[in-house]
Structure formats: structure tokens, C-alpha cells
Design a protein around this motif. Sequence first.
Motif, short mmCIF file in Angstrom:
data_model
loop_
_atom_site.label_atom_id
_atom_site.label_comp_id
_atom_site.label_asym_id
_atom_site.label_seq_id
_atom_site.Cartn_x
_atom_site.Cartn_y
_atom_site.Cartn_z
N GLY A 98 29.75 -12.77 -69.47
CA GLY A 98 30.47 -13.85 -68.79
C GLY A 98 31.73 -14.23 -69.55
O GLY A 98 31.73 -14.23 -70.78
N GLU A 99 32.81 -14.51 -68.84
CA GLU A 99 34.05 -14.88 -69.51
C GLU A 99 34.17 -16.40 -69.56
O GLU A 99 33.91 -17.09 -68.57
CB GLU A 99 35.24 -14.27 -68.77
CG GLU A 99 35.18 -12.74 -68.83
CD GLU A 99 36.47 -12.12 -68.38
OE1 GLU A 99 37.55 -12.67 -68.69
OE2 GLU A 99 36.42 -11.07 -67.73
N ILE A 100 34.57 -16.90 -70.71
CA ILE A 100 34.66 -18.34 -70.94
C ILE A 100 35.54 -19.03 -69.90
O ILE A 100 35.18 -20.07 -69.36
CB ILE A 100 35.24 -18.62 -72.35
CG1 ILE A 100 34.39 -17.96 -73.42
CG2 ILE A 100 35.45 -20.12 -72.57
CD1 ILE A 100 33.47 -18.88 -74.15
N GLU A 101 36.68 -18.40 -69.57
CA GLU A 101 37.62 -19.09 -68.67
C GLU A 101 37.06 -19.29 -67.27
O GLU A 101 37.53 -20.15 -66.54
CB GLU A 101 38.96 -18.34 -68.63
CG GLU A 101 38.88 -16.95 -68.04
CD GLU A 101 40.25 -16.27 -68.01
OE1 GLU A 101 40.36 -15.22 -68.65
OE2 GLU A 101 41.17 -16.78 -67.36
N TYR A 102 36.06 -18.49 -66.90
CA TYR A 102 35.50 -18.65 -65.57
C TYR A 102 34.20 -19.46 -65.56
O TYR A 102 33.62 -19.70 -64.51
CB TYR A 102 35.24 -17.28 -64.92
CG TYR A 102 36.50 -16.50 -64.73
CD1 TYR A 102 37.54 -17.04 -63.97
CD2 TYR A 102 36.67 -15.25 -65.30
CE1 TYR A 102 38.72 -16.33 -63.80
CE2 TYR A 102 37.85 -14.54 -65.14
CZ TYR A 102 38.87 -15.08 -64.38
OH TYR A 102 40.03 -14.40 -64.21
N ALA A 103 33.72 -19.86 -66.74
CA ALA A 103 32.47 -20.63 -66.79
C ALA A 103 32.70 -22.03 -66.25
O ALA A 103 33.79 -22.59 -66.40
CB ALA A 103 31.97 -20.69 -68.23
N ASP A 104 31.67 -22.61 -65.61
CA ASP A 104 31.83 -23.98 -65.11
C ASP A 104 31.75 -24.95 -66.29
O ASP A 104 31.22 -24.64 -67.35
CB ASP A 104 30.77 -24.30 -64.06
CG ASP A 104 29.38 -24.29 -64.64
OD1 ASP A 104 28.79 -25.37 -64.77
OD2 ASP A 104 28.89 -23.19 -64.98
N GLU A 105 32.26 -26.17 -66.08
CA GLU A 105 32.41 -27.12 -67.18
C GLU A 105 31.05 -27.52 -67.77
O GLU A 105 30.91 -27.63 -68.98
CB GLU A 105 33.11 -28.41 -66.70
CG GLU A 105 34.57 -28.24 -66.34
CD GLU A 105 34.75 -27.72 -64.94
OE1 GLU A 105 33.73 -27.58 -64.23
OE2 GLU A 105 35.89 -27.44 -64.53
N ILE A 106 30.05 -27.74 -66.91
CA ILE A 106 28.76 -28.22 -67.41
C ILE A 106 28.13 -27.18 -68.33
O ILE A 106 27.69 -27.48 -69.43
CB ILE A 106 27.81 -28.55 -66.23
CG1 ILE A 106 28.44 -29.64 -65.36
CG2 ILE A 106 26.45 -29.00 -66.74
CD1 ILE A 106 27.66 -29.93 -64.09
N THR A 107 28.13 -25.92 -67.86
CA THR A 107 27.54 -24.85 -68.67
C THR A 107 28.27 -24.72 -70.00
O THR A 107 27.65 -24.61 -71.07
CB THR A 107 27.62 -23.51 -67.90
OG1 THR A 107 26.98 -23.67 -66.64
CG2 THR A 107 26.94 -22.39 -68.68
N LEU A 108 29.61 -24.74 -69.93
CA LEU A 108 30.41 -24.56 -71.13
C LEU A 108 30.18 -25.70 -72.11
O LEU A 108 29.97 -25.48 -73.32
CB LEU A 108 31.90 -24.48 -70.73
CG LEU A 108 32.86 -24.00 -71.81
CD1 LEU A 108 32.39 -22.67 -72.39
CD2 LEU A 108 34.26 -23.84 -71.23
#
Lengths: 201, 201
Positions: A179-189
Motif C-alpha cells: 500500500g502506498e502512503i499517499e493513497y491511504a485514508d486518514e484514519i488508517t494512516l
Amino acid sequence: MNFSSRLLENAVNEFSKLPGIGQKTALRLVLHLLSQPSEDVGRFSESIVRLKKEIRFCKICGNISDAEVCEICTSPKRDKTLICIVEDTRDVMAIENTNQYFGVYHVLGGLISPMDGVGPSELNIEPLVERARTSPVQEVILALSATMEGDTTIFYIYKKLKDFPCKISTIARGIAFGGEIEYADEITLARSIATRVPYGV
Amino acid sequence: MNFSSRLLENAVNEFSKLPGIGQKTALRLVLHLLSQPSEDVGRFSESIVRLKKEIRFCKICGNISDAEVCEICTSPKRDKTLICIVEDTRDVMAIENTNQYFGVYHVLGGLISPMDGVGPSELNIEPLVERARTSPVQEVILALSATMEGDTTIFYIYKKLKDFPCKISTIARGIAFGGEIEYADEITLARSIATRVPYGV
């Protein structure tokens, strides 16, 4: 649709009751079956009838099984003190496919969902508490979906089990492998930063 | 996949033989059926078995039918001198859905395809010639797919029927309604210019 035959219409209607199958797909499937030899069609329908008639639910873990107790619960290779709690059979299969888990399971048969009228009593939770009480369980892993229903169910089970002398854990949540960080949703990140783990092999 | 039950595995394997259904979809469908009441599952399998056992092919046009002669061939409202030749039942249904055609049909049951080992003798062509010989046919419409197999079949049937005193036509090919010229393929566009029709309502 304009069917030239009631029999065809009937079969198509039955198929289109299946999830994700519309009338056009149903028609394609039915016409395919119609073009197959009678024995094959017989085997097809027989497999469903037998499944429905003969399938049982393991009396220990609640998983789908051919016998009174499922293969996983009877296997001597499995660690009976480690129980992974999952929603349904598909989750058992997904975890089994990893070939990394050697404990046993407990299948709830759903998640607590007041919106759909599913309360704790509809699920396989009471037998789980009984199981924790009567057998030497060391750890319970809550492997439920990261949805509101999943979280509600996790919290309910946690409250039920917290006084037993067993560890209670949930599976890790974070950025998926690949998974790429820039596409992760805010809650997960945000959660994956908050629950960061020490690095070092 | 790691199935916990032979019965389940068997049913999933049967479902995944259907066209376009993989193992994961098959599992979803089977688990859905398993969650339905026994009567519903019985009705589902019964509908397929009955279809396969009781379905007949109309002895005039070859279409799927509940009786010896199909509803279209028996209907007094249909023009029996106009025959539309199609590949299979799905094409009959597609044309019936237009509500614009009032002739009868002749279902070939496939297209000539040497690659797949389907020759003219495997198809419902000889009865068509017999039909043109014995009944007062005024026009035959070849409504076959615009593929190599379709064109081959059209040419074969044309040769068989050209000495009979009936008109032979094919459905019009061109830009579809709603189709944009800039996205049309070259062959279709060139053909639709070559076969242009006089304008004027």
C-alpha cells in the motif's frame, strides 16, 4: 424479458435471486447448464441439495463441517489454547490460506448490527464464553472486520471475556503491504502512526 | 482454497464450472444458498432439473419451448411467411424485446465455425431448407452476428436458399443509435457510407 418457455423463465428467476446475478447473467448461466449433459446438470443440482441437507456446524467452533466436530477442532496439530474469533467461514478460509495460523477458531456467524436486527443473542457468542470458561484458553484473537459492526462486536466480546485469565488481542490495523502512503485514508494512516512498532530485525 | 468441508468444496466446484464464475464468486453463491431456507434451495435445484428434463425444442423453428411447437410458431398473430434466422434463443429474446418484429423465427443453434469443429450438419440448417421448400415463405431475414462465423453462415445459407422464390435479406449494419462517428471503427464507418440510405421522412 420475453421468455419463450415457462421452465426457462422459472430457472432464470431462481438464478437471479443469487447475490450479484442479474437476469442477463442468470439467462447465460441457465442456457449454459441446458447445453450440458444431463448427468452434469444432475451433479450440479445434487451438490447443492446434499450440501443443504447434510452440512453441519461444528459443535465446538461453529464452523461449517461434514462431521459433528470440524477437521480443525479435531486436528492434534492445532493449538487449542489459542482461539481466533471470526465472522464466518470465509474468514476461516482466508486465514487458513495464509498457512501461518495454527490455533483454532470460533465462528460467530455474523456481527452485531442493530440496523439489521442482529443482536448478540443471534450470534455464536454465549458458546464462546462457555468455551473460555471450561477449556484452558490462553489467548483470544479478535479477527473481525474494521467496520462499525466489527468494532461493536469486538467491544461486546471484550466485555464478556475480560474477567477470564486469558489474553485478548485484535489483529493489527495499518497500511497494507504494497500500500502506498499517499493513497491511504486518514484514519488508517493516523492509527498506523499512533500504533507504530519498534524497528529492528 | 482450504475448504473445511467436502460438501462445500464439491458445491463450490460445481458452481465454478459455470461460465464467468470463479472460485470466490462460487463460494459466495454457495454460502448464500446455504443461508436460505431448505424450501428455497429445493426450489432452486428443482427448477434446473425440471428445465433440463422437460424442456423441448420447437419442431418448427428449433427454439426452446415448453410444448412440441413454441408459442411464437402457434400464434395466429405471427406472419408465417417471414422467417428471421438467428443463432440462439438469446437472439430471439433480444428481437422479441424490440416489439417490432411480427414474423416467425428459425433458430440455428450456433454458427458455422471450423475452428470449433462446428459444420453445417451440426446446425439446424437442413430443416430450414425443408421449411423454405414446403411452406409459403416470402422473405428470410438473416439476423446473425457480424463476425467471421456469422458471415460464413450467412453465405452458406444464402447459397442453399438462393434458388427458392423468397427474398433473402440481412439486418442493416452501421453506426448504432447514439454512436459517435469519431469512435466508430473504420470497417463499420466505411460500410455505413457505402450503404447509405436516401434521407427524407
